[in-house]
Design a protein around this motif. Structure first.
Motif, PDB file in Angstrom:
ATOM      1  N   ARG A  74      48.891 -25.752 -29.146  1.00  0.00           N
ATOM      2  CA  ARG A  74      50.322 -25.625 -30.147  1.00  0.00           C
ATOM      3  C   ARG A  74      50.747 -25.260 -28.779  1.00  0.00           C
ATOM      4  O   ARG A  74      50.506 -24.727 -27.671  1.00  0.00           O
ATOM      5  N   ASN A  75      52.708 -26.502 -28.784  1.00  0.00           N
ATOM      6  CA  ASN A  75      52.908 -25.770 -27.280  1.00  0.00           C
ATOM      7  C   ASN A  75      53.841 -25.467 -27.606  1.00  0.00           C
ATOM      8  O   ASN A  75      54.339 -24.442 -28.322  1.00  0.00           O
ATOM      9  N   SER A  76      54.674 -24.683 -26.451  1.00  0.00           N
ATOM     10  CA  SER A  76      55.809 -23.940 -25.789  1.00  0.00           C
ATOM     11  C   SER A  76      56.179 -24.162 -24.795  1.00  0.00           C
ATOM     12  O   SER A  76      56.517 -25.252 -23.953  1.00  0.00           O
ATOM     13  N   ALA A  77      58.306 -24.408 -25.747  1.00  0.00           N
ATOM     14  CA  ALA A  77      59.187 -24.121 -24.079  1.00  0.00           C
ATOM     15  C   ALA A  77      60.427 -23.587 -24.836  1.00  0.00           C
ATOM     16  O   ALA A  77      60.656 -22.944 -25.685  1.00  0.00           O
ATOM     17  N   GLU A  78      61.539 -23.911 -23.576  1.00  0.00           N
ATOM     18  CA  GLU A  78      62.586 -22.571 -24.521  1.00  0.00           C
ATOM     19  C   GLU A  78      63.435 -24.024 -24.993  1.00  0.00           C
ATOM     20  O   GLU A  78      63.915 -23.408 -26.368  1.00  0.00           O
ATOM     21  N   ALA A 115      50.125 -20.011 -25.974  1.00  0.00           N
ATOM     22  CA  ALA A 115      51.921 -19.654 -25.415  1.00  0.00           C
ATOM     23  C   ALA A 115      51.515 -18.984 -27.232  1.00  0.00           C
ATOM     24  O   ALA A 115      50.884 -17.953 -27.856  1.00  0.00           O
ATOM     25  N   VAL A 116      52.910 -17.917 -27.243  1.00  0.00           N
ATOM     26  CA  VAL A 116      53.343 -17.213 -27.804  1.00  0.00           C
ATOM     27  C   VAL A 116      54.547 -17.460 -28.622  1.00  0.00           C
ATOM     28  O   VAL A 116      55.202 -18.606 -27.725  1.00  0.00           O
ATOM     29  N   ASN A 117      55.512 -17.207 -29.161  1.00  0.00           N
ATOM     30  CA  ASN A 117      56.119 -17.209 -30.403  1.00  0.00           C
ATOM     31  C   ASN A 117      57.103 -16.515 -29.814  1.00  0.00           C
ATOM     32  O   ASN A 117      56.638 -15.900 -28.500  1.00  0.00           O
ATOM     33  N   GLN A 118      58.661 -16.643 -30.383  1.00  0.00           N
ATOM     34  CA  GLN A 118      59.659 -16.061 -29.510  1.00  0.00           C
ATOM     35  C   GLN A 118      59.377 -14.211 -29.045  1.00  0.00           C
ATOM     36  O   GLN A 118      59.558 -13.710 -28.266  1.00  0.00           O
ATOM     37  N   VAL A 151      45.926 -32.562 -29.829  1.00  0.00           N
ATOM     38  CA  VAL A 151      47.298 -32.436 -30.411  1.00  0.00           C
ATOM     39  C   VAL A 151      47.899 -31.397 -30.623  1.00  0.00           C
ATOM     40  O   VAL A 151      47.205 -29.924 -30.470  1.00  0.00           O
ATOM     41  N   GLU A 152      48.913 -31.334 -30.065  1.00  0.00           N
ATOM     42  CA  GLU A 152      50.240 -30.102 -30.023  1.00  0.00           C
ATOM     43  C   GLU A 152      50.718 -29.743 -31.721  1.00  0.00           C
ATOM     44  O   GLU A 152      51.594 -30.635 -31.211  1.00  0.00           O
TER      45      GLU A 152
END
Ligand SMILES: [Zn+2]
Length: 272
Positions: free
Chosen positions: A154-158, A90-93, A227-228
């Protein structure tokens, strides 16, 4: 008064009758002394062997899902920093921060946190920015006959933030231990401070089926959890991650040690 007739001792007859008897007694006597000698040395060996401490005594526990290392007093825990190499995760914004790097940072900190517990060996699935396939990660743990497997992501979502831990769906054979380790870790992470406690989740994200699992949860042979550590897409979680990295790492190690201690499998007084 009749006088008793004095008998004359016939020494030749005495010798004929008692000679062989005397010889026989002599032979038996010597033979018995030898046997007694052997018998004494045998019993002293027995006494010595009885004094050897039973160092290999097993810890008796109920339940079929007890980790295999219970008799060795040495636990092997595999730490699996997710993604790596060409797989950034995942990536940051703003596309400037990659999950693979955060996972590795946390993983190395967790390894460091476990270092003070001498009876726990840590195996990393990766210690550098390299791609490792999912099956290879499972193979590392399975071939090492590890007791626990902890995957770090690590997670990712809108939308969304907070920490959650994934375990195999209820069909998993070692689900009781999965759940226990997830609960302990989540409790300790919450104690450090998280933006939201999202709980323990069964199966696989975005699927309704309870039979689907994260690959590393499904194909590792030991209790495992994924673990997220917050959302890459949530600034609050990125701040928490940077600020509490070492505390989170200590929490994961502390949670596992507490779990093993509570189960009577580990002496928490041992850490130096
Ligand atoms: Zn991930």
């Amino acid at each position: 008064m009749a006088k008793r007739k004095r008998r004359k001792i016939r020494w030749d007859r005495v010798l004929i009758v008692f000679g062989p008897l005397f010889l026989l007694i002599l032979i038996i006597h010597v033979s018995c002394r030898n046997r007694t000698g052997e018998s004494v040395s045998e019993s002293s060996i027995l006494v010595e062997s009885m004094n050897i401490p039973e160092s290999t005594a097993e810890t008796t526990l109920s339940g079929e899902d007890v980790p295999a290392a219970q008799t060795q007093k040495k636990f092997v825990i595999v730490i699996d920093p997710g993604h790596g190499g060409g797989d950034g995760g995942a990536v940051n914004q703003s596309n400037t921060r990659f999950e693979k790097d955060d996972n590795l940072r946390l993983g190395m900190a967790v390894k460091e946190a476990f270092a003070k517990y001498p009876d726990i060996e840590i195996i990393m699935t990766r210690e550098t920015d390299e791609f490792i396939g999912l099956q290879d990660r499972c193979d590392i743990a399975n071939e090492a006959n590890a007791d626990f497997f902890i995957s770090l992501h690590r997670n990712s979502a809108e939308e969304g933030n907070g920490v959650e831990i994934w375990i195999e769906s209820d069909t998993g054979s070692d689900n009781a231990w999965d759940k226990l380790m997830a609960e302990y870790i989540l409790d300790w992470l919450t104690e450090v401070g998280v933006s939201k406690r999202r709980g323990i989740q069964n199966g696989f994200r975005n699927t309704a089926s309870k039979d689907s699992n994260y690959y590393v949860n499904q194909y590792t042979n030991m209790p495992s959890c994924l673990v997220e550590m917050g959302f890459m897409t949530a600034e609050i979680d990125n701040q928490n991650f940077d600020q509490h990295l070492n505390e989170y790492a200590d929490a994961i190690a502390g949670a596992m040690v507490e779990l093993l201690t509570d189960k009577g499998l580990y002496n928490s007084a041992a850490p130096q």
